[in-house]
Write a protein that holds these residues in place. Structure first.
Motif, PDB file in Angstrom:
ATOM      1  N   SER A 190       0.822  -1.210   0.000  1.00 37.88           N
ATOM      2  CA  SER A 190       0.000   0.000   0.000  1.00 37.88           C
ATOM      3  C   SER A 190       0.852   1.254   0.000  1.00 37.88           C
ATOM      4  CB  SER A 190      -0.912   0.011   1.236  1.00 37.88           C
ATOM      5  OG  SER A 190      -1.778  -1.108   1.228  1.00 37.88           O
ATOM      6  N   ILE A 191       0.318   2.287  -0.652  1.00 35.41           N
ATOM      7  CA  ILE A 191       0.952   3.604  -0.705  1.00 35.41           C
ATOM      8  C   ILE A 191      -0.027   4.612  -0.134  1.00 35.41           C
ATOM      9  CG2 ILE A 191       1.761   5.438  -2.261  1.00 35.41           C
ATOM     10  CD1 ILE A 191       2.768   3.172  -4.117  1.00 35.41           C
ATOM     11  N   ASN A 192       0.407   5.351   0.872  1.00 33.27           N
ATOM     12  CA  ASN A 192      -0.437   6.348   1.515  1.00 33.27           C
ATOM     13  C   ASN A 192       0.013   7.739   1.082  1.00 33.27           C
ATOM     14  OD1 ASN A 192      -2.474   7.291   3.224  1.00 33.27           O
ATOM     15  ND2 ASN A 192      -1.106   7.470   4.975  1.00 33.27           N
ATOM     16  N   GLY A 193      -0.820   8.426   0.339  1.00 28.30           N
ATOM     17  CA  GLY A 193      -0.466   9.758  -0.139  1.00 28.30           C
ATOM     18  C   GLY A 193      -1.534  10.293  -1.079  1.00 28.30           C
ATOM     19  N   ASP A 194      -1.332  11.497  -1.557  1.00 31.74           N
ATOM     20  CA  ASP A 194      -2.289  12.171  -2.428  1.00 31.74           C
ATOM     21  C   ASP A 194      -2.262  11.544  -3.817  1.00 31.74           C
ATOM     22  OD1 ASP A 194      -3.878  13.865  -3.880  1.00 31.74           O
ATOM     23  OD2 ASP A 194      -2.632  15.653  -3.620  1.00 31.74           O
ATOM     24  N   ALA A 195      -3.295  10.763  -4.127  1.00 30.11           N
ATOM     25  CA  ALA A 195      -3.341  10.057  -5.411  1.00 30.11           C
ATOM     26  C   ALA A 195      -3.421  10.999  -6.602  1.00 30.11           C
ATOM     27  CB  ALA A 195      -4.531   9.094  -5.435  1.00 30.11           C
ATOM     28  N   PHE A 196      -3.802  12.256  -6.358  1.00 30.40           N
ATOM     29  CA  PHE A 196      -3.854  13.238  -7.447  1.00 30.40           C
ATOM     30  C   PHE A 196      -2.461  13.741  -7.828  1.00 30.40           C
ATOM     31  CE2 PHE A 196      -8.172  14.207  -5.457  1.00 30.40           C
ATOM     32  CZ  PHE A 196      -8.878  13.524  -6.423  1.00 30.40           C
ATOM     33  N   SER A 197      -1.471  13.498  -6.988  1.00 30.75           N
ATOM     34  CA  SER A 197      -0.138  14.074  -7.198  1.00 30.75           C
ATOM     35  C   SER A 197       0.704  13.249  -8.166  1.00 30.75           C
ATOM     36  CB  SER A 197       0.596  14.189  -5.858  1.00 30.75           C
ATOM     37  OG  SER A 197       0.951  12.905  -5.375  1.00 30.75           O
ATOM     38  N   ASP A 198       1.634  13.923  -8.841  1.00 35.99           N
ATOM     39  CA  ASP A 198       2.594  13.229  -9.700  1.00 35.99           C
ATOM     40  C   ASP A 198       3.512  12.339  -8.878  1.00 35.99           C
ATOM     41  OD1 ASP A 198       1.586  14.428 -11.988  1.00 35.99           O
ATOM     42  OD2 ASP A 198       3.066  16.055 -11.985  1.00 35.99           O
ATOM     43  N   GLU A 199       3.822  12.779  -7.656  1.00 32.47           N
ATOM     44  CA  GLU A 199       4.739  12.026  -6.794  1.00 32.47           C
ATOM     45  C   GLU A 199       4.198  10.629  -6.490  1.00 32.47           C
ATOM     46  OE1 GLU A 199       6.595  12.240  -2.251  1.00 32.47           O
ATOM     47  OE2 GLU A 199       5.182  13.752  -2.941  1.00 32.47           O
ATOM     48  N   VAL A 200       2.910  10.547  -6.126  1.00 35.02           N
ATOM     49  CA  VAL A 200       2.322   9.242  -5.806  1.00 35.02           C
ATOM     50  C   VAL A 200       2.193   8.380  -7.057  1.00 35.02           C
ATOM     51  CG1 VAL A 200       0.176   8.122  -5.059  1.00 35.02           C
ATOM     52  CG2 VAL A 200       1.191   9.931  -3.669  1.00 35.02           C
ATOM     53  N   LYS A 201       1.891   8.986  -8.179  1.00 33.14           N
ATOM     54  CA  LYS A 201       1.841   8.224  -9.433  1.00 33.14           C
ATOM     55  C   LYS A 201       3.207   7.603  -9.730  1.00 33.14           C
ATOM     56  CE  LYS A 201      -1.954  10.797 -11.684  1.00 33.14           C
ATOM     57  NZ  LYS A 201      -2.357  11.683 -10.586  1.00 33.14           N
ATOM     58  N   SER A 202       4.258   8.402  -9.594  1.00 32.29           N
ATOM     59  CA  SER A 202       5.620   7.905  -9.868  1.00 32.29           C
ATOM     60  C   SER A 202       6.011   6.805  -8.888  1.00 32.29           C
ATOM     61  CB  SER A 202       6.627   9.057  -9.773  1.00 32.29           C
ATOM     62  OG  SER A 202       6.376  10.023 -10.773  1.00 32.29           O
ATOM     63  N   LYS A 203       5.679   7.004  -7.621  1.00 33.19           N
ATOM     64  CA  LYS A 203       6.006   6.002  -6.597  1.00 33.19           C
ATOM     65  C   LYS A 203       5.293   4.686  -6.872  1.00 33.19           C
ATOM     66  CE  LYS A 203       6.383   5.609  -1.567  1.00 33.19           C
ATOM     67  NZ  LYS A 203       6.146   6.282  -0.259  1.00 33.19           N
ATOM     68  N   THR A 204       4.041   4.776  -7.299  1.00 32.27           N
ATOM     69  CA  THR A 204       3.263   3.577  -7.614  1.00 32.27           C
ATOM     70  C   THR A 204       3.863   2.841  -8.804  1.00 32.27           C
ATOM     71  OG1 THR A 204       1.263   4.670  -6.792  1.00 32.27           O
ATOM     72  CG2 THR A 204       0.964   2.721  -8.173  1.00 32.27           C
ATOM     73  N   ILE A 205       4.244   3.581  -9.819  1.00 32.40           N
ATOM     74  CA  ILE A 205       4.835   2.971 -11.017  1.00 32.40           C
ATOM     75  C   ILE A 205       6.136   2.250 -10.679  1.00 32.40           C
ATOM     76  CG2 ILE A 205       6.005   3.545 -13.191  1.00 32.40           C
ATOM     77  CD1 ILE A 205       3.729   5.698 -13.547  1.00 32.40           C
ATOM     78  N   GLU A 206       6.955   2.855  -9.851  1.00 34.86           N
ATOM     79  CA  GLU A 206       8.213   2.220  -9.460  1.00 34.86           C
ATOM     80  C   GLU A 206       7.960   0.924  -8.701  1.00 34.86           C
ATOM     81  OE1 GLU A 206      11.241   3.015 -10.585  1.00 34.86           O
ATOM     82  OE2 GLU A 206      10.003   4.400 -11.763  1.00 34.86           O
ATOM     83  N   LEU A 207       6.940   0.912  -7.845  1.00 33.75           N
ATOM     84  CA  LEU A 207       6.601  -0.302  -7.101  1.00 33.75           C
ATOM     85  C   LEU A 207       6.111  -1.400  -8.040  1.00 33.75           C
ATOM     86  CD1 LEU A 207       6.249  -1.696  -4.340  1.00 33.75           C
ATOM     87  CD2 LEU A 207       3.950  -0.685  -4.223  1.00 33.75           C
TER      88      LEU A 207
END
Length: 395
Positions: free
Chosen positions: A106-123
């Protein structure tokens, strides 16, 4: 600490960790009791901690034995202060998935942000390689656009003229009339920016560009239509404009996924008690009458029953999906049956403070509302001292 429900208006400020765990386990047991689904293998759920998103994750994992990544934005517990229910739900889900030998991060953060999108893709790249199902189930009232930096806030208003009708305070059972003034164009634009399809498309673009989407990839977003009764304030109001945009975005995304033979689709789900719906005038009274009618007909469903039926009977049947004239899957079909709506309309005409306890299911509404926060579950001792500091390992 001993945790009790503490209300402020239409929000509960506390959540019970053991009750939230019971909610998750009950949903898991339901899915297991229904049998396996020949469905997705690697699933990303955006908005995975409550409601339809949580039930989608549970159905994927325990119905199809899928590996799941959940994205959500929840507050962790502090000493003497409970977490949000989504935190406890997700912690319980991860614990149960681990027991079952299922991959769940799980990733806890603002799903609207580019940062969370990038983190999810890396995972995804690191652990799963490619994803074959993306569930988009965000329900935030506020969104900061990562490209412009502008923060948008959604509103619930009719378009063109004021709307007046009955509503109920589900805490007190008092039925009264409420009037809502019409929106401005700015209200529409902001609501579409928050609840429309722009962020869904940004997620799919980012995943596609990163090369983490599988052949025949499927993405599903959730919507609601509802009856003529609620149309002025919902489907033909500001939120309806956002839902129209979301539904149109499905075709745009599908066009972009042609090279993968992928598709995006919207599922129109049934009216259920959520934190969001509880704050919408008219809706709690409608749901109370709907619950009464559907329970009497033996066709009532909660989130997990809806999502299991969606996966088993619509998304992964081995046949072409059954869609309406606008290309949407309809699992609100039982709610919108003409006989059900006729009964609700007849009850609506009679509904007032005196008659509602008999003709409606306000008790069921209140129970479902408390369940959202982990309260009211059998087998949980709410008088016992519990540890509010439930940990959760985050990616």
């Amino acid at each position: 600490m001993i945790i009790e429900p503490r209300m402020r208006g239409f929000i509960c400020l506390t959540a019970h960790p053991e009750g939230c765990a019971a909610n998750v386990i009950n949903q898991i047991n339901y899915v297991k009791s229904q049998g396996p689904i020949d469905g997705p293998k690697n699933v990303l759920v955006i908005g995975a901690s409550t409601g339809f998103g949580l039930s989608s994750r549970i159905t994927s994992a325990f119905g199809a034995h899928a590996s799941t990544i959940g994205v959500f934005f929840e507050k962790a517990p502090q000493a003497g202060k409970t977490a949000t229910p989504g935190w406890y739900n997700s912690a319980a889900f991860q614990a149960e998935a681990e027991k079952a030998g299922l991959y769940a991060k799980s990733i806890n953060g603002d799903a609207f942000s580019d940062e969370v999108k990038s983190k999810t893709i890396e995972l995804i790249k690191k652990d799963l390689g490619k994803i074959d199902l993306i569930i988009y189930s965000l329900a935030s009232p506020v969104r900061t656009n990562p490209k412009t930096g502008v923060t948008h806030r959604s509103t619930l208003k009719p378009i063109g003229q004021a709307f007046t009708n009955k509503t109920v305070d589900f805490h007190t059972g008092i039925v009264s009339n409420i009037s809502i003034e019409p929106c401005t164009q700015e209200d529409i634009d902001n609501t579409v920016a928050v609840m429309g399809g722009e962020d869904w498309e940004l997620w799919m673009d980012a995943l596609s560009e990163a090369g983490v989407l599988s052949e025949n990839v499927l993405s599903v977003a959730y919507s609601y239509i509802g009856p003529a009764l609620t149309e002025p304030v919902y489907r033909k109001g500001t939120i309806g404009m956002a839902k129209d945009h979301l539904e149109a975005t499905a075709f745009t995304i599908t066009d972009k996924l042609k090279n993968l033979n992928g598709k995006a689709i919207v599922s129109v789900n049934k009216a259920l008690v959520t934190q969001a719906s509880s704050a919408i005038p008219v809706i709690p009274l409608y749901i109370s009458l709907l619950y009464k009618t559907m329970k009497e007909e033996g066709i009532h469903e909660g989130c997990i029953e809806q999502m299991y039926r969606l996966f088993k009977d619509r998304l992964y049947t081995g046949q072409e999906m059954l869609k309406d004239e606008k290309g949407r899957i309809r699992v609100d079909d039982w709610e919108m049956r003409p006989d059900v709506q006729a009964k609700v309309d007849a009850l609506w005409a009679k509904a007032d403070t005196e008659t509602l306890p008999e003709i409606g299911d306000l008790k069921g509404y209140k129970s479902d509302f408390l369940n959202l926060f982990g309260f009211g579950f059998e087998g949980v001792d709410y008088t016992a001292d519990v540890n509010e500091n439930v940990p959760m390992e985050l990616a």
